[in-house]
Design a protein around this motif. Structure first.
Motif, PDB file in Angstrom:
ATOM      1  N   VAL A  23      17.693   3.595 -79.599  1.00 38.54           N
ATOM      2  CA  VAL A  23      17.949   2.431 -80.443  1.00 38.54           C
ATOM      3  C   VAL A  23      17.512   1.174 -79.712  1.00 38.54           C
ATOM      4  CG1 VAL A  23      19.685   1.099 -81.671  1.00 38.54           C
ATOM      5  CG2 VAL A  23      19.876   3.586 -81.570  1.00 38.54           C
ATOM      6  N   ALA A  24      16.699   0.376 -80.372  1.00 40.52           N
ATOM      7  CA  ALA A  24      16.188  -0.860 -79.782  1.00 40.52           C
ATOM      8  C   ALA A  24      16.926  -2.059 -80.356  1.00 40.52           C
ATOM      9  CB  ALA A  24      14.701  -0.991 -80.054  1.00 40.52           C
ATOM     10  N   SER A  25      17.167  -3.045 -79.501  1.00 41.45           N
ATOM     11  CA  SER A  25      17.781  -4.289 -79.947  1.00 41.45           C
ATOM     12  C   SER A  25      17.196  -5.430 -79.128  1.00 41.45           C
ATOM     13  CB  SER A  25      19.304  -4.235 -79.797  1.00 41.45           C
ATOM     14  OG  SER A  25      19.662  -4.017 -78.449  1.00 41.45           O
ATOM     15  N   GLY A  26      17.494  -6.648 -79.566  1.00 37.13           N
ATOM     16  CA  GLY A  26      16.961  -7.806 -78.858  1.00 37.13           C
ATOM     17  C   GLY A  26      15.674  -8.283 -79.489  1.00 37.13           C
ATOM     18  N   ASN A  27      14.755  -8.741 -78.669  1.00 37.25           N
ATOM     19  CA  ASN A  27      13.507  -9.334 -79.145  1.00 37.25           C
ATOM     20  C   ASN A  27      12.440  -8.274 -79.415  1.00 37.25           C
ATOM     21  OD1 ASN A  27      14.614 -11.939 -78.937  1.00 37.25           O
ATOM     22  ND2 ASN A  27      14.050 -12.049 -76.773  1.00 37.25           N
ATOM     23  N   MET A  28      12.803  -7.342 -80.273  1.00 41.72           N
ATOM     24  CA  MET A  28      11.878  -6.267 -80.605  1.00 41.72           C
ATOM     25  C   MET A  28      10.814  -6.773 -81.559  1.00 41.72           C
ATOM     26  SD  MET A  28      11.349  -3.151 -79.877  1.00 41.72           S
ATOM     27  CE  MET A  28      10.143  -1.984 -80.468  1.00 41.72           C
ATOM     28  N   MET A  29       9.551  -6.462 -81.288  1.00 42.39           N
ATOM     29  CA  MET A  29       8.435  -6.893 -82.118  1.00 42.39           C
ATOM     30  C   MET A  29       7.842  -5.689 -82.833  1.00 42.39           C
ATOM     31  SD  MET A  29       8.235 -10.149 -81.377  1.00 42.39           S
ATOM     32  CE  MET A  29       6.590 -10.704 -81.792  1.00 42.39           C
ATOM     33  N   SER A  30       7.488  -5.881 -84.079  1.00 38.90           N
ATOM     34  CA  SER A  30       6.911  -4.776 -84.842  1.00 38.90           C
ATOM     35  C   SER A  30       5.570  -4.340 -84.268  1.00 38.90           C
ATOM     36  CB  SER A  30       6.740  -5.188 -86.303  1.00 38.90           C
ATOM     37  OG  SER A  30       5.878  -6.308 -86.407  1.00 38.90           O
ATOM     38  N   SER A  31       4.906  -5.200 -83.522  1.00 37.56           N
ATOM     39  CA  SER A  31       3.603  -4.870 -82.945  1.00 37.56           C
ATOM     40  C   SER A  31       3.707  -4.148 -81.608  1.00 37.56           C
ATOM     41  CB  SER A  31       2.785  -6.146 -82.752  1.00 37.56           C
ATOM     42  OG  SER A  31       3.480  -7.054 -81.903  1.00 37.56           O
ATOM     43  N   PHE A  32       4.920  -3.981 -81.110  1.00 35.21           N
ATOM     44  CA  PHE A  32       5.085  -3.292 -79.836  1.00 35.21           C
ATOM     45  C   PHE A  32       4.723  -1.823 -79.947  1.00 35.21           C
ATOM     46  CE2 PHE A  32       6.248  -6.863 -77.823  1.00 35.21           C
ATOM     47  CZ  PHE A  32       7.523  -7.046 -77.329  1.00 35.21           C
ATOM     48  N   CYS A  33       4.108  -1.298 -78.916  1.00 35.21           N
ATOM     49  CA  CYS A  33       4.009   0.136 -78.762  1.00 35.21           C
ATOM     50  C   CYS A  33       5.380   0.660 -78.332  1.00 35.21           C
ATOM     51  CB  CYS A  33       2.994   0.488 -77.676  1.00 35.21           C
ATOM     52  SG  CYS A  33       1.322  -0.071 -78.020  1.00 35.21           S
ATOM     53  N   MET A  34       5.666   1.875 -78.707  1.00 35.63           N
ATOM     54  CA  MET A  34       6.896   2.530 -78.250  1.00 35.63           C
ATOM     55  C   MET A  34       6.543   3.923 -77.777  1.00 35.63           C
ATOM     56  SD  MET A  34       9.896   1.396 -80.882  1.00 35.63           S
ATOM     57  CE  MET A  34      11.178   1.764 -79.663  1.00 35.63           C
ATOM     58  N   ALA A  35       7.206   4.352 -76.728  1.00 33.30           N
ATOM     59  CA  ALA A  35       6.849   5.635 -76.144  1.00 33.30           C
ATOM     60  C   ALA A  35       8.046   6.287 -75.483  1.00 33.30           C
ATOM     61  CB  ALA A  35       5.729   5.448 -75.116  1.00 33.30           C
ATOM     62  N   TRP A  36       7.926   7.593 -75.328  1.00 29.95           N
ATOM     63  CA  TRP A  36       8.880   8.373 -74.547  1.00 29.95           C
ATOM     64  C   TRP A  36       8.210   8.788 -73.244  1.00 29.95           C
ATOM     65  CZ3 TRP A  36      13.929   8.986 -75.561  1.00 29.95           C
ATOM     66  CH2 TRP A  36      14.385   8.762 -76.864  1.00 29.95           C
ATOM     67  N   PHE A  37       8.919   8.578 -72.156  1.00 30.68           N
ATOM     68  CA  PHE A  37       8.481   9.022 -70.844  1.00 30.68           C
ATOM     69  C   PHE A  37       9.503  10.006 -70.297  1.00 30.68           C
ATOM     70  CE2 PHE A  37       4.928   6.233 -69.836  1.00 30.68           C
ATOM     71  CZ  PHE A  37       5.068   5.244 -70.788  1.00 30.68           C
ATOM     72  N   ARG A  38       9.072  10.780 -69.303  1.00 28.62           N
ATOM     73  CA  ARG A  38      10.015  11.631 -68.597  1.00 28.62           C
ATOM     74  C   ARG A  38       9.699  11.596 -67.117  1.00 28.62           C
ATOM     75  NH1 ARG A  38       8.217  17.611 -70.870  1.00 28.62           N
ATOM     76  NH2 ARG A  38       6.191  17.770 -69.796  1.00 28.62           N
ATOM     77  N   GLN A  39      10.702  11.834 -66.338  1.00 27.56           N
ATOM     78  CA  GLN A  39      10.528  11.792 -64.889  1.00 27.56           C
ATOM     79  C   GLN A  39      11.531  12.709 -64.223  1.00 27.56           C
ATOM     80  OE1 GLN A  39      10.578   7.833 -63.168  1.00 27.56           O
ATOM     81  NE2 GLN A  39       9.270   8.523 -61.499  1.00 27.56           N
ATOM     82  N   THR A  40      11.054  13.417 -63.202  1.00 30.11           N
ATOM     83  CA  THR A  40      11.918  14.215 -62.345  1.00 30.11           C
ATOM     84  C   THR A  40      11.801  13.665 -60.928  1.00 30.11           C
ATOM     85  OG1 THR A  40      10.137  15.809 -62.022  1.00 30.11           O
ATOM     86  CG2 THR A  40      11.723  16.291 -63.757  1.00 30.11           C
ATOM     87  N   PRO A  41      12.819  13.866 -60.104  1.00 33.37           N
ATOM     88  CA  PRO A  41      12.792  13.324 -58.739  1.00 33.37           C
ATOM     89  C   PRO A  41      11.551  13.771 -57.983  1.00 33.37           C
ATOM     90  CG  PRO A  41      14.978  14.092 -59.275  1.00 33.37           C
ATOM     91  CD  PRO A  41      14.098  14.533 -60.405  1.00 33.37           C
ATOM     92  N   GLY A  42      10.898  12.826 -57.334  1.00 30.29           N
ATOM     93  CA  GLY A  42       9.748  13.150 -56.524  1.00 30.29           C
ATOM     94  C   GLY A  42       8.443  13.241 -57.279  1.00 30.29           C
ATOM     95  N   LYS A  43       8.501  13.058 -58.598  1.00 28.55           N
ATOM     96  CA  LYS A  43       7.278  13.124 -59.403  1.00 28.55           C
ATOM     97  C   LYS A  43       7.042  11.804 -60.109  1.00 28.55           C
ATOM     98  CE  LYS A  43       7.132  18.084 -60.400  1.00 28.55           C
ATOM     99  NZ  LYS A  43       7.021  19.103 -61.476  1.00 28.55           N
ATOM    100  N   ALA A  44       5.796  11.545 -60.407  1.00 27.56           N
ATOM    101  CA  ALA A  44       5.459  10.348 -61.171  1.00 27.56           C
ATOM    102  C   ALA A  44       5.935  10.513 -62.609  1.00 27.56           C
ATOM    103  CB  ALA A  44       3.953  10.117 -61.142  1.00 27.56           C
TER     104      ALA A  44
END
Length: 124
Positions: A23-44
């Motif tokens: 859920v996004a709040s604040g100064n959210m812009m409709s032109s923003f890209c949105m993405a999901w990232f994942r990360q595990t310890p020791g990895k980019a």
């Protein structure tokens, strides 16, 4: 500034499914890209799925194509990630991001607005 709050993580067995929400709040812009990232310890961190802000084009990492589906409900300012056929290699902290991005950098942009993440653990 944009605030992002993820939910929906948990522990599942291989082959199972989870649905993440952000859920996004604040100064959210409709032109923003949105993405999901994942990360595990020791990895980019890895961009797994994203939606380009200007036209809604969707991008997936090769590692999740055919298994994960990203979607967005603009009326609710919510980003989703449906994850099916999960494998132990999908175990990570998943977090969402929102910002302006270049058209070809939806999964690689240096997003400044990041959530804290939700843990996904897949057991074999």
């Amino acid at each position: 500034q944009v605030q992002l709050k993820e939910s929906g993580g948990g522990s599942v067995q291989a082959g199972g499914s989870l649905r993440l929400s952000c859920v996004a709040s604040g100064n959210m812009m409709s032109s923003f890209c949105m993405a999901w990232f994942r990360q595990t310890p020791g990895k980019a961190r890895e961009g797994v799925a994203g939606i380009r802000g200007v036209d809604g084009v969707i991008f997936y990492a090769d590692s999740v194509k055919g298994r994960f589906t990203i979607s967005k409900d603009s009326a609710k300012n919510t980003l989703y990630l449906q994850m099916n056929n999960l494998t132990p290699e999908d175990t990570a902290n998943y977090y969402c991001a929102a910002d302006w991005c270049w058209p070809d950098q939806v999964l690689t942009a240096d997003y400044q607005n990041l959530g804290q993440g939700t843990q996904v653990t897949v057991s074999s």
